[in-house]
Design a protein around this motif. Structure first.
Motif, PDB file in Angstrom:
ATOM      1  N   LEU A 148       0.840  -1.203   0.000  1.00  0.00           N
ATOM      2  CA  LEU A 148       0.000   0.000   0.000  1.00  0.00           C
ATOM      3  C   LEU A 148       0.873   1.250   0.000  1.00  0.00           C
ATOM      4  O   LEU A 148       0.613   2.211  -0.745  1.00  0.00           O
ATOM      5  N   GLU A 149       1.899   1.249   0.830  1.00  0.00           N
ATOM      6  CA  GLU A 149       2.798   2.413   0.905  1.00  0.00           C
ATOM      7  C   GLU A 149       3.514   2.635  -0.423  1.00  0.00           C
ATOM      8  O   GLU A 149       3.651   3.769  -0.896  1.00  0.00           O
ATOM      9  N   GLU A 150       3.953   1.550  -1.041  1.00  0.00           N
ATOM     10  CA  GLU A 150       4.642   1.643  -2.331  1.00  0.00           C
ATOM     11  C   GLU A 150       3.723   2.243  -3.397  1.00  0.00           C
ATOM     12  O   GLU A 150       4.182   2.975  -4.283  1.00  0.00           O
ATOM     13  N   ALA A 151       2.428   1.978  -3.275  1.00  0.00           N
ATOM     14  CA  ALA A 151       1.461   2.501  -4.246  1.00  0.00           C
ATOM     15  C   ALA A 151       0.944   3.885  -3.862  1.00  0.00           C
ATOM     16  O   ALA A 151       0.125   4.459  -4.595  1.00  0.00           O
ATOM     17  N   GLY A 152       1.394   4.412  -2.734  1.00  0.00           N
ATOM     18  CA  GLY A 152       0.961   5.745  -2.305  1.00  0.00           C
ATOM     19  C   GLY A 152      -0.422   5.757  -1.680  1.00  0.00           C
ATOM     20  O   GLY A 152      -1.094   6.795  -1.685  1.00  0.00           O
ATOM     21  N   ILE A 153      -0.845   4.629  -1.120  1.00  0.00           N
ATOM     22  CA  ILE A 153      -2.170   4.538  -0.483  1.00  0.00           C
ATOM     23  C   ILE A 153      -1.987   4.654   1.023  1.00  0.00           C
ATOM     24  O   ILE A 153      -1.273   3.848   1.630  1.00  0.00           O
ATOM     25  N   ASP A 154      -2.606   5.648   1.630  1.00  0.00           N
ATOM     26  CA  ASP A 154      -2.404   5.871   3.062  1.00  0.00           C
ATOM     27  C   ASP A 154      -3.652   5.617   3.907  1.00  0.00           C
ATOM     28  O   ASP A 154      -3.634   5.834   5.123  1.00  0.00           O
ATOM     29  N   GLU A 155      -4.720   5.133   3.272  1.00  0.00           N
ATOM     30  CA  GLU A 155      -5.925   4.807   4.019  1.00  0.00           C
ATOM     31  C   GLU A 155      -6.460   3.452   3.588  1.00  0.00           C
ATOM     32  O   GLU A 155      -6.473   3.126   2.392  1.00  0.00           O
ATOM     33  N   ILE A 156      -6.905   2.658   4.562  1.00  0.00           N
ATOM     34  CA  ILE A 156      -7.504   1.362   4.260  1.00  0.00           C
ATOM     35  C   ILE A 156      -8.899   1.596   3.667  1.00  0.00           C
ATOM     36  O   ILE A 156      -9.691   2.363   4.224  1.00  0.00           O
ATOM     37  N   PRO A 157      -9.227   0.980   2.557  1.00  0.00           N
ATOM     38  CA  PRO A 157     -10.542   1.180   1.939  1.00  0.00           C
ATOM     39  C   PRO A 157     -11.678   0.728   2.859  1.00  0.00           C
ATOM     40  O   PRO A 157     -11.579  -0.305   3.526  1.00  0.00           O
ATOM     41  N   THR A 158     -12.751   1.485   2.861  1.00  0.00           N
ATOM     42  CA  THR A 158     -13.927   1.128   3.671  1.00  0.00           C
ATOM     43  C   THR A 158     -15.182   0.948   2.822  1.00  0.00           C
ATOM     44  O   THR A 158     -16.215   0.549   3.343  1.00  0.00           O
ATOM     45  N   THR A 159     -15.101   1.236   1.521  1.00  0.00           N
ATOM     46  CA  THR A 159     -16.230   1.024   0.619  1.00  0.00           C
ATOM     47  C   THR A 159     -15.778   0.138  -0.528  1.00  0.00           C
ATOM     48  O   THR A 159     -14.577  -0.017  -0.786  1.00  0.00           O
ATOM     49  N   TRP A 160     -16.740  -0.423  -1.236  1.00  0.00           N
ATOM     50  CA  TRP A 160     -16.397  -1.286  -2.371  1.00  0.00           C
ATOM     51  C   TRP A 160     -15.690  -0.511  -3.475  1.00  0.00           C
ATOM     52  O   TRP A 160     -14.733  -1.001  -4.088  1.00  0.00           O
ATOM     53  N   ASP A 161     -16.138   0.709  -3.721  1.00  0.00           N
ATOM     54  CA  ASP A 161     -15.475   1.524  -4.747  1.00  0.00           C
ATOM     55  C   ASP A 161     -14.052   1.869  -4.336  1.00  0.00           C
ATOM     56  O   ASP A 161     -13.130   1.863  -5.169  1.00  0.00           O
ATOM     57  N   ALA A 162     -13.851   2.171  -3.054  1.00  0.00           N
ATOM     58  CA  ALA A 162     -12.507   2.496  -2.565  1.00  0.00           C
ATOM     59  C   ALA A 162     -11.586   1.286  -2.657  1.00  0.00           C
ATOM     60  O   ALA A 162     -10.389   1.424  -2.939  1.00  0.00           O
ATOM     61  N   LEU A 163     -12.135   0.092  -2.428  1.00  0.00           N
ATOM     62  CA  LEU A 163     -11.328  -1.118  -2.553  1.00  0.00           C
ATOM     63  C   LEU A 163     -10.863  -1.295  -3.998  1.00  0.00           C
ATOM     64  O   LEU A 163      -9.687  -1.598  -4.250  1.00  0.00           O
ATOM     65  N   ARG A 164     -11.755  -1.089  -4.930  1.00  0.00           N
ATOM     66  CA  ARG A 164     -11.376  -1.223  -6.342  1.00  0.00           C
ATOM     67  C   ARG A 164     -10.358  -0.148  -6.725  1.00  0.00           C
ATOM     68  O   ARG A 164      -9.406  -0.435  -7.470  1.00  0.00           O
ATOM     69  N   ASP A 165     -10.530   1.052  -6.229  1.00  0.00           N
ATOM     70  CA  ASP A 165      -9.566   2.118  -6.521  1.00  0.00           C
ATOM     71  C   ASP A 165      -8.178   1.752  -5.997  1.00  0.00           C
ATOM     72  O   ASP A 165      -7.172   1.966  -6.676  1.00  0.00           O
ATOM     73  N   ALA A 166      -8.130   1.193  -4.781  1.00  0.00           N
ATOM     74  CA  ALA A 166      -6.845   0.812  -4.193  1.00  0.00           C
ATOM     75  C   ALA A 166      -6.213  -0.324  -4.988  1.00  0.00           C
ATOM     76  O   ALA A 166      -5.010  -0.316  -5.265  1.00  0.00           O
ATOM     77  N   SER A 167      -7.023  -1.297  -5.384  1.00  0.00           N
ATOM     78  CA  SER A 167      -6.522  -2.422  -6.181  1.00  0.00           C
ATOM     79  C   SER A 167      -5.956  -1.931  -7.501  1.00  0.00           C
ATOM     80  O   SER A 167      -4.859  -2.333  -7.926  1.00  0.00           O
ATOM     81  N   ARG A 168      -6.692  -1.035  -8.135  1.00  0.00           N
ATOM     82  CA  ARG A 168      -6.259  -0.476  -9.426  1.00  0.00           C
ATOM     83  C   ARG A 168      -4.947   0.302  -9.269  1.00  0.00           C
ATOM     84  O   ARG A 168      -4.018   0.176 -10.082  1.00  0.00           O
TER      85      ARG A 168
END
Length: 421
Positions: A148-168
């Protein structure tokens, strides 16, 4: 239980015996990977009951239900059988399991029956009890914090759309797998669970109770929406196309991806989360494991998963029912579970409340409070096993383009409606 012809039949279905066939007073069939630990537990049971011998059989979960029903129908099969939470009612109705009401009264189980969870799933339409809850679990998300850090993501997803955004984002920024989930449509497919989590969190369900009746609680569009959502991971490439050939949450491709850091997100039961952690620590001694577990994403109804687990049942054909009950009582003791089956949580309220999940597995502790039983799915006339397989086939046909989302959703809904009628 004495048998003469079952060995060759079971061998063809990957059932193995850990002791000499035909020499045992009891047979115990186990479906998980901890066969060596179960053998050690049975050794302790034999020591506690001098002169008793217990044969251990193992079989894959994908084969276990139908194999036991086939055997029980002709008077064969193991004395004590390891089954899923949602199987006792169907198996009891089929005459495969022995009612245990009298045993619970004459030889009470530790802490009392009321201390066990999900006991309603063990009760048949006839009021008889056909199983004892053994272990419980649910699924939770596990993340590689370094990915997550390597991808620049600093928050754990809490919605389905946010999960897909993080995966992408993980795939775009690092080239690694984002949310790698099994998308195959075979027997016991994982997509059954993922689809229901998505539907439940958005307030829908394949089956709902309507007074004393049961009906569908979802539309074609809502079913199709879940198909389109999960398919987007495959089409966008952050869940690789190879996952169309994977059906199990414990597939090595997923576990190894999380252990090696080539995958950022997975959804697993606690057993697999512990396997991932243990393997990482073995390969990286002294390194702080870069993992965190959290609840699943939520829709308008919040994060929802199933209250899963295992039960123990006694074959209706057993020649040693009292001894079989002794084995069930022994195997459900908390000290036996903690010593030999520690990857699972006991399906009993008192010990569950005393577990220290620790920071890494804290997501499971929270998710257990949000998990729901199958409820109307198991109470109604539709068979969970049939809906499970139909869901896998419908999603699979949509994922490979054999049918449109709408066509596949219509087919699934029609199948469920027919079963309810």
């Amino acid at each position: 239980m004495r048998r003469s012809i079952w060995i060759s039949t079971l061998a063809a279905l990957a059932v193995t015996a850990a002791t000499g066939a035909g020499a045992a007073d009891l047979t115990f069939r186990f479906n998980d990977s901890e066969a060596d630990a179960m053998r050690a537990a049975l050794d302790d049971f034999e020591a506690e009951n001098p002169g008793v011998e217990v044969e251990l059989q193992t079989i894959a979960w994908t084969e276990s239900r139908q194999q036991f029903l086939r055997e029980a129908a002709v008077g064969e099969g193991p004395d004590v059988v390891h089954i899923a939470f949602v199987w006792p009612r169907d198996m009891g109705a089929a005459g495969a399991l022995l009612p245990i009401n009298d045993f619970l009264e004459s030889d009470p189980i530790q802490n009392g029956w009321d201390d066990f969870i999900a006991t309603e799933l063990a009760v048949g339409a006839d009021g008889q009890i056909y199983g004892v809850p053994w272990t419980t679990d649910t699924w939770a998300m596990i993340y590689r914090t370094d990915v997550l850090e390597e991808a620049g993501i600093d928050e754990i997803p809490t919605t389905w759309d946010a999960l897909r955004d993080a995966s992408r984002k993980i795939h775009e920024k690092t080239g690694k797998v984002g949310f790698g989930f099994p998308a195959g449509s075979g027997s016991q497919n994982t997509i059954w669970f993922l689809a229901n989590y998505y539907w439940w969190s958005n307030g829908h369900g394949l089956v709902v109770a309507d007074g004393d009746d049961f009906t569908t609680g979802i539309t074609v569009d809502e079913i199709a929406g879940a198909m389109e959502y999960y398919d987007s991971y495959l089409k966008e490439g952050h869940n690789p196309e190879s996952m169309l050939g994977v059906t199990e949450w414990f597939d090595p491709a997923i576990l190894e991806g999380m252990i090696s850091g080539e995958q950022g997100i997975a959804i697993v039961p606690p057993q697999q989360a512990k396997e991932i952690l243990a393997a990482f620590e073995e390969r990286n001694p002294g390194v702080e494991p870069p993992f965190v577990t959290t609840t699943t994403p939520g829709g308008e109804a919040g994060p929802k998963t199933h209250l899963g687990g295992r039960m123990l049942g006694i074959n209706a054909n057993t020649e040693n029912p009292e001894l079989a009950w002794k084995l069930v009582e022994f195997m459900t003791r908390v000290d036996v579970l903690s010593k030999y089956y520690g990857n699972q949580f006991p399906a009993q309220k008192t010990p569950l409340g005393e577990i220290d999940f620790g920071p890494t597995l804290a997501g499971f502790a929270e998710q257990l409070t949000l998990a729901r039983s199958w409820g109307a799915y198991s109470d109604g006339p539709a068979q969970i096993g049939t809906m499970w397989n139909d869901t896998g086939r419908a999603f699979g046909s949509a994922f490979i383009g054999e049918r449109t989302y709408q066509e596949a959703a219509e087919q699934l809904l029609e199948s469920v409606e027919e079963q309810l009628e």
